[in-house]
Design an enzyme around this catalytic site. Structure first.
Site, PDB file in Angstrom:
ATOM      1  N   ASN A 206      39.744  45.487  46.867  1.00 41.58           N
ATOM      2  CA  ASN A 206      39.213  46.423  47.858  1.00 41.58           C
ATOM      3  C   ASN A 206      40.041  46.339  49.134  1.00 41.58           C
ATOM      4  O   ASN A 206      40.877  45.443  49.310  1.00 41.58           O
ATOM      5  CB  ASN A 206      37.719  46.181  48.113  1.00 41.58           C
ATOM      6  N   ASP A 276      33.839  45.469  39.733  1.00 44.51           N
ATOM      7  CA  ASP A 276      33.740  45.036  38.333  1.00 44.51           C
ATOM      8  C   ASP A 276      33.837  46.231  37.399  1.00 44.51           C
ATOM      9  O   ASP A 276      34.514  46.176  36.358  1.00 44.51           O
ATOM     10  CB  ASP A 276      32.409  44.313  38.086  1.00 44.51           C
TER      11      ASP A 276
END
Length: 326
Positions: A206, A276
């Site tokens: 991220n 995920d």
């Protein structure tokens, strides 16, 4: 974007793919209740528990997501001999996940306990051990991975949550062994140590993790994100980066190609597990031979569904197919 090609892929390809997920295995436990008063013992809210649930976290959640998509999945990592591990193993078996790579240690099974009121997390308890993994346990872990690579693996996913399984030495060894066997490596980077992932084929990170390595943090804009990813690729010899960008979707940055994929406007309930989902779906795409840009598009669709659910959530093939139509 070739929607028909992606629908055909989802319909027929996952069962043909074998993915090994390695790294930090976790169990997520949730207690749900209502806060109606403050404790007289200390200035803290009292939550009256109404229900509870257990879900797979860390590398276990990626393995679960792949299994739900129909992929053949094996998992390797460290667990303790405790009730939390028993709960994990029961779920792995229910989902058809191969557990031969679980390494039993004297450490507790990493478990995150969250106290929830409404859609808000009130408190979290972590059961974990931050000491280095014992050498004999790490040796058993690497031995299993080496033996598995002698089989027909299509992709290896490394899930790093800084709980001991993903050291510089272990990641370097895994990536080298994978490449010796012609197996691509996708890294789910939930820690902040980029040096561990040298020569990885894809790193999913991220923007917060990306900015930790920059003197001047990148704004969440296409050109800035692309520039930051190229810098990290050069510095750490990473082949490709997938930058997840919250409400702005994700960017696939390669040496000779960059694709920015916006996400549709969503009401965000919980971003837990979104990375995920991106890692699992993209890993499946890599295993199944999809072009990276199509794999990134599919992964972004999965994340757009996950963030509308509370807690970790695995997207089904049927859901992805519906999103391709809408």
């Amino acid at each position: 974007m070739d929607a028909q090609r992606l629908r055909d892929f989802l319909a027929a390809k996952p069962e043909q793919c074998h993915v090994l997920v390695v790294g930090d295995i976790m169990l997520d436990k949730y207690y749900y209740g209502d806060v109606t008063r403050i404790s007289g013992e200390a200035p803290v809210p009292i939550t009256r528990v109404n229900s509870s649930s257990e879900k797979l976290g860390g590398s276990a959640n990626i393995a679960y997501s792949l299994a739900v998509l129909g992929c053949r999945v094996s998992i390797a990592g460290f667990v303790g001999r405790d009730s939390h591990c028993e709960s994990l193993v029961e779920r792995f078996k229910n989902y058809g996940i191969d557990t031969d790579g679980l390494i039993y240690t004297e450490r507790p099974t990493t478990t995150k306990v969250r106290i929830m009121s409404g859609n808000q997390q009130m408190f979290r308890l972590d059961f974990e051990d931050d000491r280095p993994i014992a050498l004999q346990d790490m040796a058993r872990y690497e031995q299993y991975i080496g033996e598995k690579l002698s089989e027909s693996l299509d992709c290896v996913i490394i899930s790093d949550h800084a709980n001991g399984a993903c050291t510089d030495a272990s990641c370097s060894w895994i990536i080298e062994k994978c490449h010796n066997h012609g197996v691509p490596v996708v890294v789910d980077m939930s820690a902040a140590t980029w040096v561990n992932y040298r020569k990885a084929d894809y790193v999913v990170a991220n923007l917060k993790r990306i900015n930790k390595e920059l003197l001047q943090p990148a704004e969440n804009e296409d050109s800035a994100v692309e520039k930051a990813c190229h810098y990290l690729m050069r510095k750490f010899h990473v082949k490709n980066v997938i930058a997840t960008r919250s409400q702005k979707g994700l960017s696939l940055v390669r040496t000779d190609e960059t694709v920015h994929i916006p996400t549709e406007a969503q009401e965000l309930f919980d971003v837990l597990g979104a990375t995920d989902a991106v890692t699992a779906v993209f890993g499946l795409a890599v295993a199944g031979g999809l072009p990276p840009a199509l794999g990134a598009y599919l992964a972004n669709l999965a994340a757009s569904r996950v963030v509308t659910r509370l807690g970790t959530y695995a997207v089904t093939r049927e859901e992805l197919a519906e999103l391709l139509i809408s």
